[in-house]
Scaffold this motif. Structure first.
Motif, PDB file in Angstrom:
ATOM      1  N   GLU A 299       5.115  -3.387   4.897  1.00 29.23           N
ATOM      2  CA  GLU A 299       6.554  -3.241   4.662  1.00 29.23           C
ATOM      3  C   GLU A 299       7.035  -1.853   5.069  1.00 29.23           C
ATOM      4  N   CYS A 300       6.214  -0.840   4.827  1.00 25.50           N
ATOM      5  CA  CYS A 300       6.562   0.507   5.296  1.00 25.50           C
ATOM      6  C   CYS A 300       6.772   0.512   6.803  1.00 25.50           C
ATOM      7  N   THR A 301       5.881  -0.142   7.524  1.00 28.46           N
ATOM      8  CA  THR A 301       5.961  -0.182   8.983  1.00 28.46           C
ATOM      9  C   THR A 301       7.271  -0.794   9.441  1.00 28.46           C
ATOM     10  N   LEU A 302       7.654  -1.913   8.820  1.00 24.56           N
ATOM     11  CA  LEU A 302       8.889  -2.584   9.206  1.00 24.56           C
ATOM     12  C   LEU A 302      10.119  -1.720   8.939  1.00 24.56           C
ATOM     13  N   MET A 303      10.020  -0.811   7.964  1.00 23.54           N
ATOM     14  CA  MET A 303      11.159   0.046   7.632  1.00 23.54           C
ATOM     15  C   MET A 303      11.064   1.424   8.278  1.00 23.54           C
ATOM     16  N   GLY A 304      10.096   1.600   9.193  1.00 17.08           N
ATOM     17  CA  GLY A 304       9.995   2.851   9.921  1.00 17.08           C
ATOM     18  C   GLY A 304       9.443   3.994   9.109  1.00 17.08           C
ATOM     19  N   VAL A 305       8.629   3.689   8.101  1.00 12.37           N
ATOM     20  CA  VAL A 305       8.034   4.723   7.259  1.00 12.37           C
ATOM     21  C   VAL A 305       6.545   4.812   7.577  1.00 12.37           C
ATOM     22  N   PRO A 306       6.049   5.945   8.069  1.00 12.16           N
ATOM     23  CA  PRO A 306       4.610   6.091   8.318  1.00 12.16           C
ATOM     24  C   PRO A 306       3.816   5.854   7.040  1.00 12.16           C
ATOM     25  N   SER A 307       2.568   5.433   7.191  1.00 12.14           N
ATOM     26  CA  SER A 307       1.764   5.124   6.011  1.00 12.14           C
ATOM     27  C   SER A 307       0.300   5.435   6.260  1.00 12.14           C
ATOM     28  N   VAL A 308      -0.418   5.615   5.157  1.00 14.61           N
ATOM     29  CA  VAL A 308      -1.868   5.796   5.180  1.00 14.61           C
ATOM     30  C   VAL A 308      -2.495   4.537   4.616  1.00 14.61           C
ATOM     31  N   THR A 309      -3.472   3.984   5.313  1.00 12.68           N
ATOM     32  CA  THR A 309      -4.209   2.820   4.839  1.00 12.68           C
ATOM     33  C   THR A 309      -5.687   3.097   5.058  1.00 12.68           C
ATOM     34  N   THR A 310      -6.538   2.087   4.906  1.00  5.42           N
ATOM     35  CA  THR A 310      -7.974   2.291   5.088  1.00  5.42           C
ATOM     36  C   THR A 310      -8.571   1.172   5.931  1.00  5.42           C
ATOM     37  N   ASN A 311      -9.806   1.399   6.364  1.00  4.24           N
ATOM     38  CA  ASN A 311     -10.505   0.353   7.115  1.00  4.24           C
ATOM     39  C   ASN A 311     -11.168  -0.659   6.191  1.00  4.24           C
ATOM     40  N   LEU A 312     -10.857  -0.594   4.897  1.00  2.00           N
ATOM     41  CA  LEU A 312     -11.280  -1.635   3.953  1.00  2.00           C
ATOM     42  C   LEU A 312     -10.104  -2.521   3.562  1.00  2.00           C
ATOM     43  N   SER A 313      -8.978  -2.340   4.218  1.00  2.00           N
ATOM     44  CA  SER A 313      -7.818  -3.206   3.989  1.00  2.00           C
ATOM     45  C   SER A 313      -7.589  -4.058   5.225  1.00  2.00           C
ATOM     46  N   GLY A 314      -7.087  -5.262   5.005  1.00  2.00           N
ATOM     47  CA  GLY A 314      -6.826  -6.146   6.134  1.00  2.00           C
ATOM     48  C   GLY A 314      -5.820  -5.560   7.094  1.00  2.00           C
ATOM     49  N   PHE A 315      -4.762  -4.951   6.553  1.00  2.00           N
ATOM     50  CA  PHE A 315      -3.738  -4.348   7.400  1.00  2.00           C
ATOM     51  C   PHE A 315      -4.327  -3.223   8.249  1.00  2.00           C
ATOM     52  N   GLY A 316      -5.157  -2.376   7.623  1.00  2.00           N
ATOM     53  CA  GLY A 316      -5.764  -1.274   8.364  1.00  2.00           C
ATOM     54  C   GLY A 316      -6.652  -1.759   9.494  1.00  2.00           C
ATOM     55  N   CYS A 317      -7.462  -2.781   9.200  1.00  2.00           N
ATOM     56  CA  CYS A 317      -8.341  -3.346  10.238  1.00  2.00           C
ATOM     57  C   CYS A 317      -7.526  -3.943  11.379  1.00  2.00           C
TER      58      CYS A 317
END
Length: 697
Positions: free
Chosen positions: A506-524
């Protein structure tokens, strides 16, 4: 199997969260509905539980028009089963059938006995959730079994989400119901429990005795349902590669493919306005911050960044422990470098509270009082300046211009001083906005106190724990969640267990940078799709191949790097982030569901396909290249993507769209297949010994 029309199949999507908001699956199904309705039209129907508390607001009842369904539902009514049929009040208005499990509760014991006798799945009497799953599963199997016996021309696909809806899968397999099934697990039961228990999950995933671990946690019976569904369905899928890895080891079947979770991009789309929305909503956070830090508000809001994390209160799984630890290190490094930046970090996670904290409410009250006093004084000053200037009739112009020393009257000076004196406080700004019930033992508060981030004036990182969902009616922040996200500069979600991760999406869709991980589906998914995700505002922390210390340090570095960006650089990065929206649109990700349905049809009705091409469920996706120094805009298909583009891609796969005229003369092309899985040669999983086998081989 009878010969059925595989070009125009019926699709039933079954979930406990159809028109019944419980968790994230509700968002998945609701947001995906428009593209599915576009593909299937009235051949698409969702099945869920009848929750009288919410159904009236979610569903508009209507008459059953399909004669087969009408006969079945009339027959079920004659046996005391209550149901609701109508249109889900969401975009696309899909047809829904809601079944009342409580209306048939008198059959619970006999159905639980039957489930044990043919599948060896136990169901203790005191587990209400499992009881609901059994009742719902038998009702779904009843309905679908009768439907395929009446509707003999078209193929039928039944797509089940999560274990709560999946009891019907082994039932229909045992009864040899003439349809094809897909089972999607959004997170394995055992995986969620193990990760919440502070174990080194991913490095030991192949060493767990799954039956023993499920038994120790009191979920063995639920695990049996989930595992039976995974083995008995025609196509088994998960929502991400990391969950597929987990399911292969815990459920003992390698998923056939991945169905990533998308979003309805148009709901979040603000086009060129998204930068203006950021600035406008940021002013509301500024207002809250002035009040919250009154008496210690000595930092420049023009040099202040707003970071946040949000979600369910899963302290370790959501990576809140790592976020807080990294904030302490960021604070130290900002002070060491004499950085002019201040970071205000919000933790938005609902917890049990008693009320708003008095200090938090007082801060908003005194600053509001000051603001109103200043506005009143400035209005009067303005009126006096205007009156004096308006009386100018010639001569010395200085006589028409008020002397700055005369701007404030003595009365106004005294009033202003009173308001300013009211801003004095003898305590530091609070780290939490509410009175938390278990304040002394709350994990978030305990860690904040341990690292001593107490919002001291010398701290460059300030922390605010808001243990409640955001709402525009909130007397403190006064923003809905979506507006709050748009106002922030960086979302931080260093999750340890996150099968997908809607918050960074949702951050991505609203133009907000975000931190995620390679243990999350979105990050992968982002790591697989983008050559250098950080260029587009997607920072991926390695929590799989690195130690905890290394991961914390990497997160700290990412946040420090972000703090060192200029305002111009942050604007450019937000533009790049927002332009990734198409990657997460259901018009793109919905194609994976199309492939899964084709694979299911191929496995159930192989004679309807001329050839047998084993070319894999997955397909090659070229990575988005690094952006140039100027603004990057990685569009999938030029500058836009429409429903017509989706229609074209679906028809490329051989699916005939609803209301598209005459059928094509070309042969129905063949699905992508990972491996052949004969329905008649699948192991008989219905003996007690098989489903209780601890080896799972």
């Amino acid at each position: 199997m009878n010969h059925r029309d595989v070009k125009n199949p019926f699709l039933f999507e079954i979930s406990w969260e159809v028109a019944n908001k419980v968790g994230g699956i509700y968002t998945v199904i609701r947001s995906k509905a428009p593209v599915t309705v576009h593909e299937f039209g009235d051949r698409y129907c969702l099945i869920g539980p009848l929750n009288y508390a919410t159904a009236a607001a979610e569903v508009e009842p209507e008459e059953v028009t399909n004669w087969s369904m009408k006969e079945i539902l009339d027959g079920m009514s004659s046996q005391g089963i209550k149901w609701m049929y109508g249109r889900w009040l969401i975009e696309g208005a899909p047809r829904v059938l809601l079944l009342d499990t409580n209306s048939i509760i008198d059959r619970l014991d006999s159905w639980k006995t039957d489930l044990w006798n043919f599948a060896g799945i136990p169901s203790p009497p005191n587990d209400t959730e499992t009881n609901d799953a059994v009742l719902f599963g038998y009702l779904v199997a009843w309905f679908l079994g009768d439907f395929v016996s009446r509707e003999r021309n078209k193929a039928v696909i039944a797509h089940f989400h999560e274990w709560l809806s999946s009891v019907a899968i082994p039932l229909m397999r045992k009864r040899r119901t003439d349809l094809t099934t897909i089972f999607t697990t959004h997170a394995t039961l055992l995986g969620r429990y193990l990760c919440a228990g502070s174990v080194d999950f991913y490095n030991n995933i192949d060493k767990f005795s799954v039956d023993e671990e499920a038994g120790k946690r009191g979920i063995y019976h639920r695990y049996c349902v989930e595992r039976a569904a995974a083995h008995c369905c025609d196509v088994f899928t998960t929502v991400s590669q990391i969950t597929a890895y987990e399911a292969e080891h815990l459920l003992k079947r390698k998923p056939d493919g991945v169905l990533p979770n998308g979003l309805n991009v148009m709901r979040f789309s603000a086009m060129h306005e998204f930068q203006n929305l950021h600035a406008r909503n940021k002013e509301k956070i500024h207002k809250f911050v002035r009040g919250h830090f009154y008496g210690h508000y000595d930092f420049d809001l023009d040099n202040t960044l707003y970071f946040f994390t949000a979600g369910r209160y899963e302290y370790r799984n959501k990576g809140v422990d790592m976020f807080i630890e990294s904030l302490a290190r960021l604070n130290s490094r900002l002070k060491q470098s004499n950085s002019p930046m201040t970071v205000v970090a919000f933790i938005i996670m609902p917890a049990t509270t008693q009320s708003f904290a008095i200090e938090a409410l007082k801060g908003q009250a005194v600053t509001k009082q000051l603001e109103e006093t200043v506005k009143d004084i400035t209005d009067r000053i303005g009126q006096r300046i205007f009156e004096k200037a308006a009386r100018y009739a010639g001569g010395n112009i200085q006589q028409a211009v008020m002397d700055p020393k005369e701007l404030l009257t003595n009365e106004e000076m005294v009033l202003l001083k009173r308001r300013v004196i009211a801003l004095k406080r003898g305590t530091l700004p609070p780290i939490v906005t509410h009175n938390v019930v278990d304040d002394a033992t709350d994990p978030i508060l305990t860690q904040i106190r341990r690292i001593q981030l107490f919002n001291d004036p010398t701290d460059r990182v300030k922390v605010i724990f808001h243990p409640e969902f955001l709402s525009s009616n909130n007397p403190l922040i006064g923003l809905d969640y979506e507006d709050f996200v748009r106002a922030c500069h960086l979302g931080v979600f260093p999750s340890y267990y996150e099968p997908w991760g809607y918050t960074p999406a949702e951050c991505t869709l609203m133009g907000v940078p975000s931190v995620t991980t390679n243990l999350s589906g979105f990050g992968c998914y982002m790591d697989e799709t983008i050559e250098n995700p950080s260029d587009y505002g997607i920072y991926i922390v390695d929590r799989r191949m690195k130690s905890v210390e290394e991961s914390v340090q990497q997160l700290t570095n990412y946040m420090l790097e972000f703090c060192q960006k200029t305002r111009r650089q942050r604007i450019n990065q937000r533009n790049r982030t927002e332009r990734l929206s198409d990657l997460l649109d259901w018009k793109i990700l919905g194609m994976e569901y199309v492939r899964a349905r084709k694979l299911a049809l191929h496995r159930a009705y192989p004679d309807s396909f001329v050839d047998d091409l084993d070319d894999g469920f997955d397909h090659y996706r070229p990575k988005i290249q690094r952006p140039p120094s100027a603004l990057g805009s990685p569009r999938i298909r030029g500058s836009s993507f429409s429903v017509d583009d989706l229609t074209e891609q679906i028809e490329d796969l051989g699916i005939k769209m609803q209301n598209q005229g005459e059928e094509e003369e070309d042969e129905y092309p063949f699905p992508r297949i990972v491996r052949r899985r004969s329905r008649d040669s699948i192991r008989d999983l219905f003996s007690n010994n098989e489903l209780n086998n601890t080896t799972g081989k």
